[in-house]
Design an enzyme around this catalytic site. Structure first.
Site, PDB file in Angstrom:
ATOM      1  N   PRO A 279       0.668  -1.247  -0.069  1.00 49.51           N
ATOM      2  CA  PRO A 279      -0.005  -0.155   0.086  1.00 49.51           C
ATOM      3  C   PRO A 279       0.557   1.254   0.122  1.00 49.51           C
ATOM      4  O   PRO A 279       2.178   1.452  -0.115  1.00 49.51           O
ATOM      5  CB  PRO A 279      -0.834   0.010   1.173  1.00 49.51           C
ATOM      6  CG  PRO A 279       0.249  -1.141   2.324  1.00 49.51           C
ATOM      7  CD  PRO A 279       0.791  -2.171   0.881  1.00 49.51           C
ATOM      8  N   ARG A 281      -1.049   5.045  -0.828  1.00 53.10           N
ATOM      9  CA  ARG A 281      -2.149   6.502  -0.826  1.00 53.10           C
ATOM     10  C   ARG A 281      -2.591   5.834  -0.084  1.00 53.10           C
ATOM     11  O   ARG A 281      -2.514   6.783   1.505  1.00 53.10           O
ATOM     12  CB  ARG A 281      -2.294   6.304  -2.059  1.00 53.10           C
ATOM     13  CG  ARG A 281      -3.639   6.860  -1.781  1.00 53.10           C
ATOM     14  CD  ARG A 281      -4.551   7.379  -3.252  1.00 53.10           C
ATOM     15  NE  ARG A 281      -4.406   6.630  -3.994  1.00 53.10           N
ATOM     16  CZ  ARG A 281      -3.709   7.722  -5.282  1.00 53.10           C
ATOM     17  NH1 ARG A 281      -4.851   8.512  -4.854  1.00 53.10           N
ATOM     18  NH2 ARG A 281      -3.818   6.916  -6.506  1.00 53.10           N
ATOM     19  N   ARG A 317      -1.780  16.544  -8.593  1.00 52.95           N
ATOM     20  CA  ARG A 317      -2.693  15.682  -8.768  1.00 52.95           C
ATOM     21  C   ARG A 317      -3.683  16.108  -9.062  1.00 52.95           C
ATOM     22  O   ARG A 317      -4.443  15.528 -10.872  1.00 52.95           O
ATOM     23  CB  ARG A 317      -3.289  14.739  -7.846  1.00 52.95           C
ATOM     24  CG  ARG A 317      -2.199  13.874  -7.249  1.00 52.95           C
ATOM     25  CD  ARG A 317      -2.858  12.550  -6.251  1.00 52.95           C
ATOM     26  NE  ARG A 317      -3.287  11.962  -5.986  1.00 52.95           N
ATOM     27  CZ  ARG A 317      -5.185  12.244  -6.491  1.00 52.95           C
ATOM     28  NH1 ARG A 317      -5.799  12.706  -5.781  1.00 52.95           N
ATOM     29  NH2 ARG A 317      -5.739  11.036  -7.323  1.00 52.95           N
ATOM     30  N   CYS A 349       2.049  29.918 -15.005  1.00 57.79           N
ATOM     31  CA  CYS A 349       1.986  29.638 -16.179  1.00 57.79           C
ATOM     32  C   CYS A 349       1.500  28.597 -16.756  1.00 57.79           C
ATOM     33  O   CYS A 349       2.278  28.646 -17.765  1.00 57.79           O
ATOM     34  CB  CYS A 349       2.759  30.584 -16.587  1.00 57.79           C
ATOM     35  SG  CYS A 349       3.325  32.236 -16.373  1.00 57.79           S
TER      36      CYS A 349
HETATM   37  C1  LIG Z   1       2.016   2.344  -7.010  1.00 58.35           C
HETATM   38  C2  LIG Z   1       2.917   1.021  -6.578  1.00 58.35           C
HETATM   39  C3  LIG Z   1       2.064   1.007  -5.482  1.00 58.35           C
HETATM   40  C4  LIG Z   1       1.209   1.987  -4.528  1.00 58.35           C
HETATM   41  O1  LIG Z   1       0.015   1.928  -4.749  1.00 58.35           O
HETATM   42  P1  LIG Z   1      -1.447   2.993  -3.850  1.00 58.35           P
HETATM   43  O2  LIG Z   1      -2.098   2.731  -5.414  1.00 58.35           O
HETATM   44  O3  LIG Z   1      -0.309   4.098  -3.659  1.00 58.35           O
HETATM   45  O4  LIG Z   1      -1.452   1.859  -2.920  1.00 58.35           O
HETATM   46  C5  LIG Z   1       2.243  -0.622  -5.061  1.00 58.35           C
HETATM   47  N1  LIG Z   1       3.108  -1.482  -6.452  1.00 58.35           N
HETATM   48  C6  LIG Z   1       3.142  -1.291  -6.826  1.00 58.35           C
HETATM   49  C7  LIG Z   1       4.192  -1.803  -7.705  1.00 58.35           C
HETATM   50  C8  LIG Z   1       2.847   0.320  -7.398  1.00 58.35           C
HETATM   51  O5  LIG Z   1       3.633   0.574  -8.873  1.00 58.35           O
END
Ligand SMILES: *Cc1c(COP(=O)(O)O)cnc(C)c1O
Length: 421
Positions: A279, A281, A317, A349
């Site tokens: 995880p 995010r 984002r 800009c």
């Molecule tokens: C970006 C990524 C994650 C994390 O994804 P989240 O949506 O931030 O939890 C996990 N594994 C891999 C391979 C990723 O590229």
């Protein structure tokens, strides 16, 4: 993230007023809560424990979501592993006190130098995404007289139903080994002398709010694991990636960690493999906000603009994914102005430089605003576009505030450049 409103002091993170942070460290400034970061990690651990998987599951924080050393160090202290996607992230994790044997290395294009560095550090596993990468890794491991631990990232071809830029598990994605080629690719991996086949990996996308696609992917992965076992390729671990979504809008709550994970975890009670999650995010997103100050209010013919001192270079984002972040005033309401709809924009800009559209706020110049749920893919994606120094980062811990990255200064922005002789 432990945000409270105190009548006199305005918005607070834990016991620290955002006003005080702005006064001491300036704006724009990312603010994180140690309590919220810890709670997010503990949410994963508790869910695993509740399914009897506490002893055979590793939560590998996906460093790319926010790679500040203090955040990595906090997760390392809590016992987390790490999911990295570059040699730079490997160096960060080691500098932050993370243990190499809890690192998994993802990514579709690892260089030989990165492979070597990770082998020398002794990482837990490489998540390999192609036959070409298997062969290169085999060579690099051979040159070091080692065996590289590998898992294959398979692409289960499920639709994660998220934004196309963050959906990774469809057949058309650049990521992973196609599901119908995975079996043969495993046989190839098992035949290479300097590889040790350890596991399987999948990651179908990001900001997933419905647990069904991830559970469907887990079923496909488990079916493949059993087919492989029948031919003598017995895997030790199953890595189900990251991707759990968080709440960005007040009106759109995200599932609780335990509820999101349960449909996957129930499948593992009767199995022997260990489990990995990656995880990003969901561990940091709701534990951070971006603090910014209104520079000028600009009434327009059709729209009113509030120009703030944070911009798309600080938080990409909205510009990149049209993402929504709640934006709330820091001061206790009603300083005189009437609420009206504003375009919240930065000084960069570009017409795409916005942080929020059509937000009903009562604003005066000089007001502080908090852009919420900014802990993930905020500072990590920041740039110096328009020669803007990157923001400061502060971690709140109870009633203490710690500067965990000082604001860049302008001289640093061109310190690496030189003019012609
Ligand atoms: C970006 C990524 C994650 C994390 O994804 P989240 O949506 O931030 O939890 C996990 N594994 C891999 C391979 C990723 O590229």
């Amino acid at each position: 993230m432990g945000l409270t409103h105190d009548g006199a002091r305005g918005l607070q993170v834990e016991s620290v007023a955002l006003e005080d942070i702005a006064e001491r460290f300036g704006t724009p400034c990312y603010v994180y809560s140690r309590l919220a970061l810890t709670a997010a990690y503990v949410g994963y651990r508790n869910a695993l424990q509740a399914h009897g998987l506490g002893d055979r599951a590793l939560v590998c924080y996906a460093v790319k979501a926010n790679s500040n050393l203090a955040i990595l160090n906090l997760f390392a202290r809590l016992g987390a592993g790490f999911d990295i996607v570059s040699g730079g992230e490997l160096a960060r994790v080691l500098a932050a006190g993370g243990s190499a044997d809890k690192i998994v290395f993802s990514g579709v294009g690892k260089s030989r130098e990165e492979m070597r560095a990770a082998l020398e550090a002794g990482i837990h596993c490489f998540n390999v995404e192609s036959t070409g990468e298997l062969e290169q890794l085999n060579e690099v491991a051979g040159s070091l007289d080692r065996r590289a631990p590998v898992s294959l990232r398979v692409n289960p071809d499920v639709d994660a139903k998220t934004h196309p830029y963050i959906s990774t598990g469809l057949k058309t994605a650049k990521f992973g080994v196609a599901f119908d080629q995975a079996f043969d690719t495993y046989r190839r991996a098992a035949s290479l002398p300097h590889l040790a086949v350890k596991g399987i990996d999948c990651h179908i996308g990001s900001q997933l709010l419905d647990p069904a696609p991830a559970a469907e992917a887990a079923d496909k992965v488990l079916g493949l694991v059993d087919r492989l076992a029948a031919t003598g390729i017995v895997l030790e671990h199953i890595d189900l990636g990251g991707g759990m979504g968080i709440q960005y809008r007040r009106e759109e709550p995200a599932p609780a960690t335990a509820d999101y994970l349960a449909p996957m975890l129930v499948k593992f009670a009767s199995r022997r493999e260990s489990l990995i999650f990656e995880p990003g995010r969901s561990l940091v997103g709701n534990a951070g906000l971006l603090l910014t100050r209104v520079q000028v209010l600009k009434p327009g013919a059709e729209k009113h603009f509030a120009v703030v001192d944070a911009a798309m270079n600080d938080m990409m984002r909205p510009a990149l994914y049209d993402a929504w972040h709640d934006i709330v005033p820091v001061a206790t309401v009603g300083a005189g102005a009437a609420a009206m709809p504003y375009e919240i924009v930065g000084p960069v800009c570009e017409s795409g430089d916005f942080l929020g559209h059509d937000r009903s706020l009562a604003l005066q110049e000089g007001d502080l605003l908090a852009i919420l749920s900014a802990g993930a893919y905020g500072m990590a994606m920041a740039s110096n576009y328009n020669s803007r120094p990157r923001a400061a980062e502060v971690m709140v811990d109870g009633d203490a505030m710690h500067l965990i990255r000082r604001r860049e200064n302008v001289a640093e922005l061109f310190a690496l450049e030189s003019v012609l002789p």
